[in-house]
Design an enzyme around this catalytic site. Structure first.
Site, PDB file in Angstrom:
ATOM      1  N   GLY A  87       0.723  -1.268   0.082  1.00  0.00           N
ATOM      2  CA  GLY A  87       0.029   0.127  -0.091  1.00  0.00           C
ATOM      3  C   GLY A  87       0.812   1.652  -0.318  1.00  0.00           C
ATOM      4  N   ARG A  88       0.120   2.058   0.598  1.00  0.00           N
ATOM      5  CA  ARG A  88       0.998   3.402   0.495  1.00  0.00           C
ATOM      6  C   ARG A  88       1.558   3.411   1.795  1.00  0.00           C
ATOM      7  NH1 ARG A  88      -1.898   8.362   0.490  1.00  0.00           N
ATOM      8  NH2 ARG A  88      -4.199   6.822   0.860  1.00  0.00           N
ATOM      9  N   GLU A  91       5.788   3.790   1.856  1.00  0.00           N
ATOM     10  CA  GLU A  91       6.730   5.165   1.434  1.00  0.00           C
ATOM     11  C   GLU A  91       7.333   6.161   2.669  1.00  0.00           C
ATOM     12  OE1 GLU A  91       3.284   8.045  -0.511  1.00  0.00           O
ATOM     13  OE2 GLU A  91       4.483   6.526  -2.280  1.00  0.00           O
ATOM     14  N   CYS A 117       4.205  -6.027  -2.735  1.00  0.00           N
ATOM     15  CA  CYS A 117       3.189  -5.100  -3.760  1.00  0.00           C
ATOM     16  C   CYS A 117       4.190  -4.136  -2.929  1.00  0.00           C
ATOM     17  CB  CYS A 117       1.988  -4.685  -2.710  1.00  0.00           C
ATOM     18  SG  CYS A 117       1.412  -3.285  -3.501  1.00  0.00           S
ATOM     19  N   HIS A 118       4.324  -2.959  -2.528  1.00  0.00           N
ATOM     20  CA  HIS A 118       4.923  -1.652  -2.305  1.00  0.00           C
ATOM     21  C   HIS A 118       5.423  -2.298  -0.980  1.00  0.00           C
ATOM     22  CE1 HIS A 118       2.154   0.333  -4.823  1.00  0.00           C
ATOM     23  NE2 HIS A 118       2.990   1.382  -5.143  1.00  0.00           N
ATOM     24  N   TYR A 137       5.461  -4.432  -6.786  1.00  0.00           N
ATOM     25  CA  TYR A 137       4.225  -3.563  -7.347  1.00  0.00           C
ATOM     26  C   TYR A 137       5.484  -3.839  -8.919  1.00  0.00           C
ATOM     27  CZ  TYR A 137       0.397  -1.860  -9.410  1.00  0.00           C
ATOM     28  OH  TYR A 137      -0.890  -1.004 -11.039  1.00  0.00           O
TER      29      TYR A 137
END
Length: 191
Positions: A87-88, A91, A117-118, A137
């Site tokens: 997800g975010r 980051e 993923c992320h 991802y």
């Protein structure tokens, strides 16, 4: 009982936090979900990422996920494995010095690590992918390459295992992602 440390944060992908957490607890692991600057009982907001034919995933509000352990109480030596949700959240989580130290500890001690993923953004920031084969991802692929890893382009429901490292591109891979992580953890499940 074996313990697993699970890194997550605000706007983590909903399925990539809730489903692996529930699956790992279901088979008997004690899973501590943590986020920097939060303690046991605090929540992280999740986001649902879906693949609906657009050029990238869509994002919708997810659930509130209650953390079950305090980040400041983490002693990495207590854990046999590490899981990093996507997800975010990654980051900004990768900007946290302690997150990077935790990640490096698991690699330095050859303990099982699963990232989806992320979540791989935390691995690249921790400088632990050099010479490793892994997936993520697709939009994170260039980061893997820049960090010295060999990006593996596989379907969204696939998994890639390189020694103690288990990675997948996205939540459709949960059955294979968790199955392979359990193998790396040394779990034996009989049916």
């Amino acid at each position: 009982m074996k313990k697993i440390l699970f890194l997550t944060g605000d706007f983590t992908e909903d399925y990539e936090t809730m489903v692996p957490f529930q699956m790992l607890e279901m088979v008997g692991y004690e899973v501590h979900t943590v986020c920097p600057d939060k303690k046991k009982g605090d929540i992280v907001k999740t986001a649902i990422h879906d693949f609906e034919g657009d050029q990238t995933y869509t994002e919708k509000p997810g659930h509130n996920f209650a953390l079950n352990y305090s980040f400041d109480e983490v002693n990495v030596e207590d854990y046999q494995g590490l899981v990093i949700a996507g997800g975010r959240a990654p980051e900004y989580l990768r900007l946290n010095k302690r997150i990077i130290e935790i990640t490096k500890y698991f690699f330095a001690n050859n303990k099982p690590v699963a990232a989806i993923c992320h979540g791989i953004q935390i691995l690249t920031a921790a400088d632990v992918v050099k010479g490793r084969k892994l997936t993520a991802y697709p939009a994170v692929g260039p980061e893997v390459t820049l960090a010295g890893g060999e990006f593996q382009s596989i379907p969204a429901d696939g998994v890639f295992v390189d020694g103690n490292l288990v990675t997948s591109p996205a939540w459709p891979a949960h059955p294979s992602f968790i199955r392979e992580f359990l193998k790396v953890m040394g779990a034996k499940i009989e049916i």
